[in-house]
Design a protein around this motif. Structure first.
Motif, mmCIF file in Angstrom:
data_model
loop_
_atom_site.group_PDB
_atom_site.id
_atom_site.type_symbol
_atom_site.label_atom_id
_atom_site.label_comp_id
_atom_site.label_asym_id
_atom_site.label_seq_id
_atom_site.Cartn_x
_atom_site.Cartn_y
_atom_site.Cartn_z
ATOM 1 N N THR A 163 0.839 -1.208 0.000
ATOM 2 C CA THR A 163 0.000 0.000 0.000
ATOM 3 C C THR A 163 0.870 1.252 0.000
ATOM 4 N N PRO B 168 -3.793 1.999 10.328
ATOM 5 C CA PRO B 168 -4.864 1.933 9.332
ATOM 6 C C PRO B 168 -5.587 3.271 9.141
ATOM 7 N N MET C 229 -3.499 5.451 6.851
ATOM 8 C CA MET C 229 -3.587 5.019 5.461
ATOM 9 C C MET C 229 -4.946 5.379 4.865
ATOM 10 N N ALA C 230 -5.987 5.293 5.683
ATOM 11 C CA ALA C 230 -7.322 5.676 5.211
ATOM 12 C C ALA C 230 -7.383 7.165 4.906
ATOM 13 N N THR D 6 -5.711 7.825 1.582
ATOM 14 C CA THR D 6 -6.617 7.394 0.513
ATOM 15 C C THR D 6 -7.753 8.384 0.325
ATOM 16 N N GLY E 15 -8.198 0.967 -5.687
ATOM 17 C CA GLY E 15 -7.473 0.815 -4.435
ATOM 18 C C GLY E 15 -6.086 0.259 -4.621
ATOM 19 N N TRP F 178 -3.267 -6.282 3.503
ATOM 20 C CA TRP F 178 -3.769 -4.904 3.446
ATOM 21 C C TRP F 178 -4.674 -4.683 2.230
ATOM 22 N N THR G 87 -6.401 -0.772 0.838
ATOM 23 C CA THR G 87 -6.910 0.574 1.048
ATOM 24 C C THR G 87 -7.447 1.085 -0.281
ATOM 25 N N THR H 260 -10.253 1.112 4.512
ATOM 26 C CA THR H 260 -8.927 0.547 4.727
ATOM 27 C C THR H 260 -9.062 -0.674 5.634
#
Length: 483
Positions: A225, A345, A348-349, A352, A423, A440, A442, A456
């Protein structure tokens, strides 16, 4: 002979008036500053102060107010106080474990919304005369309710999709920053946490850590990711990225290590788009060696690594420790999301969500508004911008790359649905055992009717992201767009 005496008296009087005026202005200025700070404290700091676990004033509130409810966005009670015939109060969580980390607990301390929403839950905006009557009768007033942004259906879908796996799922609305779902496992039952407390805190198995909210506190190697950021840096340094070409043989030798593509896959001739869609480790190791390390470090700093996240939940900072003098082994490991890089997480969200929202990150929030027990709104919370993490053009290019992951690459289980999905998958090694990895995903999905949500997922020890994490995200997307 008297004139000088008169002048002296006049000068003395003038000096005295000047000193009096200075003292007066000084006190007026101090008064204005005190009133200004008082207003500032009431507007901006009072809630933080009252919410502090060290503030005994909270206990005083609880003596006069029945703790209010916490509700989902669609009106379901997620936490409520049940009052017995003898006046005893019991905090009850109708959905038990499902909202454990998002809503929190109110026993043996507080967590989640129960903690940072404590002030609102212990205030009462019942009708004034009603409060007066209750005061005369020595009865408690009903506290205000918190209405969250949490979507019950999405929370249920995410909770069920994660199943018995350890890991986390978070769902955001990119355009607003609303947290629509938050699941962390292993979990706990907030209804019985008081009786189980000693067992919970005495558990020495770090893999359990049921009180840890893995969405905001779990630090994991991001695996592939992270190639989202490696790609972004390459795009910035190479406007002619369409000319990138690489021959993948399944492995690439470094100074002291050898990097393999997942499951030893051989991808053949690749451009940048195919390298991303197929998540080719050897190609991205090659890309990492071409990057300006100083610029790469600056990029990751701007993307909130080593930075406090703008969220209410307790969190751990993500780490990116590449240095300008790092050797080729560390550079290539970092480029593919391994090495010493760690991310939550939620972080990372947020990256995104910013990509989906044309580069602009909205601050994640979970309290939509507070209301009194009769449903009259007391305070509403609006979405707000954190800032631009990347340009609109850069966001558009990454959206194209992430779409290819679904149409031609490792996220193909999301293709052909009633919604358009995009994604990045990831498989992150976390120990010396190369056969074990966290899974993973995302990404995001959208329709014209229902807009866009970002999801995510991390499944601890799940293996390939395409096999373990993508199906979890798919169940969340299916519930949101198809129901």
């Amino acid at each position: 002979m008297k004139k000088p005496s008169t002048e002296r008296k006049s000068r003395t009087s003038t000096n005295g008036n000047r000193e009096f005026a200075v003292i007066t202005y000084l006190f007026v200025g101090m008064f204005i500053l005190m009133m200004g700070y008082f207003a500032y404290f009431q507007i901006f700091r009072s809630e933080d102060f009252i919410n502090s676990p060290y503030n005994t004033r909270q206990d005083t509130f609880a003596e006069h107010v029945i703790r209010g409810e916490i509700r989902s966005a669609d009106g379901k009670a997620l936490a409520q106080t049940v009052v017995g015939e003898d006046g005893s109060e019991t905090r009850y969580y109708p959905y038990g474990r499902m909202f454990a980390h998002a809503v929190g607990y109110d026993s043996n301390g507080k967590s989640g919304i129960e903690s940072f929403g404590n002030f609102s839950l212990l205030r009462s905006h019942a009708f004034f005369l009603e409060q007066v009557v209750h005061g005369i009768q020595d009865q408690k007033n009903q506290g205000d309710n918190i209405v969250t942004t949490l979507n019950y259906d999405l929370q249920e879908a995410a909770y069920q999709a994660l199943g018995d796996n350890r890991g986390a799922v978070v769902v955001l609305e990119p355009a607003t920053g609303k947290i629509l779902a938050m699941v962390s496992k292993p979990d706990f039952d907030p209804n019985t946490i008081a009786s189980e407390w000693d067992n919970i805190i005495s558990d020495t198995d770090s893999d359990n850590s049921v009180l840890v909210n893995r969405v905001t506190q779990g630090l994991y190697p991001p695996g592939s990711t992270f190639k989202i950021l490696t790609t972004l840096e390459y795009l910035r340094e190479h406007p002619d990225y369409q000319n990138y070409n690489y021959e993948c043989t399944g492995s690439i030798a470094m100074d002291h290590t050898e990097i393999h593509c997942y499951d030893n896959a051989v991808h053949g001739t690749e451009n940048l788009e195919k390298s991303f869609a197929k998540s080719c480790n050897t190609s991205y190791a090659n890309i990492g060696l071409e990057l300006d390390k100083k610029a790469f470090i600056e990029l990751c700093d701007s993307m909130l690594f080593q930075t406090n996240l703008p969220i209410s939940y307790p969190f751990n900072k993500s780490s990116f420790v590449l240095k300008e003098d790092s050797d080729s082994d560390e550079v290539t490991q970092t480029a593919i999301g391994q090495g010493k890089t760690l991310v939550t997480p939620m972080h990372m969200a947020m990256i995104t969500a910013a990509i989906v929202n044309q580069g602009v990150l909205m601050r994640p929030y979970v309290i939509d508004h507070t209301e009194n027990y009769k449903g009259v709104t007391v305070k509403s919370y609006r979405s707000s911008q954190y800032g631009s993490l990347l340009t609109e053009e850069e966001a558009g290019k990454l959206q194209e790359f992430m779409s290819l992951v679904v149409s031609e690459g490792t996220g193909s289980k999301l293709s052909g649905q009633s919604y358009q999905a995009a994604g990045k998958t990831g498989s992150a090694e976390f120990s010396n055992n190369k056969s074990e990895s966290h899974a993973w995903f995302t990404g995001y999905a959208s329709t014209e009717e229902k807009g866009t949500i970002a999801v995510t997922v991390i499944v601890e020890k799940g293996g390939a992201g395409s096999a373990a994490a993508v199906p979890v995200a798919k169940q969340v997307f299916d519930r949101y767009f198809n129901q």
